[in-house]
Scaffold this active site. Structure first.
Site, PDB file in Angstrom:
ATOM      1  N   LYS A  41       0.840  -1.196   0.000  1.00 37.46           N
ATOM      2  CA  LYS A  41       0.000   0.000   0.000  1.00 37.46           C
ATOM      3  C   LYS A  41       0.874   1.244   0.000  1.00 37.46           C
ATOM      4  O   LYS A  41       0.592   2.239  -0.687  1.00 37.46           O
ATOM      5  CB  LYS A  41      -0.929  -0.008   1.208  1.00 37.46           C
ATOM      6  CG  LYS A  41      -1.949   1.134   1.244  1.00 37.46           C
ATOM      7  CD  LYS A  41      -1.445   2.366   1.984  1.00 37.46           C
ATOM      8  CE  LYS A  41      -2.491   3.477   2.005  1.00 37.46           C
ATOM      9  NZ  LYS A  41      -1.976   4.723   2.637  1.00 37.46           N
TER      10      LYS A  41
ATOM     11  N   ASP B 129      -5.298   5.227 -15.407  1.00 35.14           N
ATOM     12  CA  ASP B 129      -6.306   4.478 -14.668  1.00 35.14           C
ATOM     13  C   ASP B 129      -5.707   3.906 -13.382  1.00 35.14           C
ATOM     14  O   ASP B 129      -5.020   2.879 -13.409  1.00 35.14           O
ATOM     15  CB  ASP B 129      -6.851   3.347 -15.563  1.00 35.14           C
ATOM     16  CG  ASP B 129      -8.053   2.646 -14.966  1.00 35.14           C
ATOM     17  OD1 ASP B 129      -8.247   2.721 -13.738  1.00 35.14           O
ATOM     18  OD2 ASP B 129      -8.791   1.998 -15.727  1.00 35.14           O
TER      19      ASP B 129
END
Length: 426
Positions: A260, A276
């Site tokens: 993360k 994206d």
């Protein structure tokens, strides 16, 4: 060549930082208006991008400095709401700059389109028939995008898989499409849909799904850098960084947070360039699991000189043409600020940021705890929420940090005390 090493960049005002970048990248007055937000994002443009538009949501756009990538200095735009991310990437990149910076490579620009075929009585026979008609399949695909073919891309190969784990066996055709400088979703999906009736004819089956895969394992980006052990704080800190990496490599609970942190940097650059974020994030996490166990996307080790060597490898389906990369004015300027002219360089820059971000997070964890850097910025946000004026924020933050009490109720109390004192002083 413009250097990305700007002394005291963080000390400058937003206007001064913008002027530095504008001078380095020859930005026009219109460009500066767009980047600063003085020229609002047109509602008409937003309405053309998604449905049911009622407005736009702004995200802070920062510039990471100190990045030397394949010998070229680059300013890196990062769009994120999370405190300390931009500063952390810049600081980590600085410890690599004098040792050569980042070196990157890309495995290619090939994306996969999947065509799922069901209701087949002879799946392996169907597989063979698909391979026998490979040339016709590719020709039909490429007829749908002559522009891509003229640029050296297009459908170049196929793979056929029989999946027997489902309730009934199915055949899945993979179209391998070289999308060049585009992310490629529109091109791949168009080809898959166009050739689907022909696949039904060949297999005597029924096509259900025909869509791109975001596990872009034929579009892997790799980045490498050497980081100065001395600048990182010494051998004990570096040893702790390696132990932290080993923890992530062995334990999926730690690896999830570890990765993360990598995506904090990667997603910020992907977003800033109009690509994206969801596709890149999905591909990265899937790639971290391809061995059957969720693992770190990075590797960390010592070289002979005792400096820290970091490497990262992950799918990177990003482009510089099509979609929001062209329709969003700030995204277009993001590429201009980076001085990026092809998708390969963009992918490499994004991977370099991910590697730097990972190092910064592990160094904070290993040396001082993650909260120290976060808390000052978090306190500023809380002070703004509490209604502090611009000239009061620094004093409130300083007091909260000294007290080691960065909670909203305490900052609200400090803000009220300061403002009441100002009123009585008048």
């Amino acid at each position: 060549m413009t250097t990305s090493r700007v002394s005291g960049f963080y000390k400058l005002s937003p206007e001064e930082r913008l002027e530095k970048v504008a001078q380095a990248r020859n930005l026009s007055e219109e460009d500066k208006q767009i980047l600063s937000g003085a020229a609002p994002f047109p509602l008409r443009t937003a309405n053309a991008m998604i449905e049911n538009v009622v407005g736009v949501m702004s995200i802070p756009l920062g510039i990471a400095t100190n990045f030397k990538i394949n010998g070229v200095d680059r300013f890196i735009p990062m769009a994120t709401e999370e405190p300390s991310v931009v500063a952390a990437a810049s600081n980590a990149a600085r410890t690599s700059y004098d040792l050569g910076g980042f070196h990157t490579s890309l495995s290619g620009s090939i994306m996969r389109g999947q065509i799922q075929v069901v209701d087949i009585t002879d799946p392996y026979g169907a597989m063979a028939r698909i391979y026998e008609n490979k040339k016709e399949i590719l020709d039909r695909c490429n007829a749908k995008d002559p522009t891509l073919v003229s640029l050296g891309g297009g459908a170049i190969d196929i793979e056929v898989h029989v999946i027997e784990r489902a309730k009934q066996p199915m055949v899945v055709l993979h179209l391998l499409v070289d999308t060049r400088d585009a992310m490629g979703a529109n091109a791949v999906n168009t080809m898959a849909e166009a050739v689907a009736p022909y696949i039904e004819e060949i297999t005597s089956g029924r096509v259900v799904l025909r869509i791109i895969s975001n596990l872009a394992d034929r579009r892997l980006v790799r980045a490498r850098a050497v980081f100065s052990t001395e600048e990182l704080g010494g051998s004990e800190v570096v040893d702790n960084i390696i132990r932290a990496y080993e923890f992530a490599e062995c334990d999926p609970y730690r690896a999830t947070t570890h990765n993360k942190g990598i995506m904090n940097g990667i997603s910020a650059v992907v977003l800033a360039t109009g690509n994206d974020t969801r596709a890149v994030e999905a591909g990265a996490h899937a790639f971290a699991s391809v061995t059957g166990r969720y693992r770190s996307l990075t590797r960390w080790e010592l070289n002979r000189e005792g400096n820290l060597v970091g490497t990262i490898e992950l799918p990177m389906a990003v482009g510089i043409v099509g979609g929001a990369t062209k329709s969003h004015p700030t995204a277009r300027l993001g590429l201009k600020v980076m001085d990026i002219t092809n998708a390969e360089d963009l992918a490499g820059a994004i991977a370099a940021v991910g590697l730097a971000q990972n190092l910064a997070a592990m160094r904070a964890l290993a040396a001082e705890g993650i909260q120290k850097g976060h808390m000052a910025l978090h306190a500023r946000n809380l002070a703004m929420m509490a209604g502090a004026q611009d000239d009061q924020i620094d004093q409130i933050v300083k007091q909260a940090i000294q007290e080691k009490d960065v909670r909203y109720d305490r900052i609200l109390e400090l803000t009220k005390q300061l403002q009441e004192g100002a009123v009585h002083g008048n």
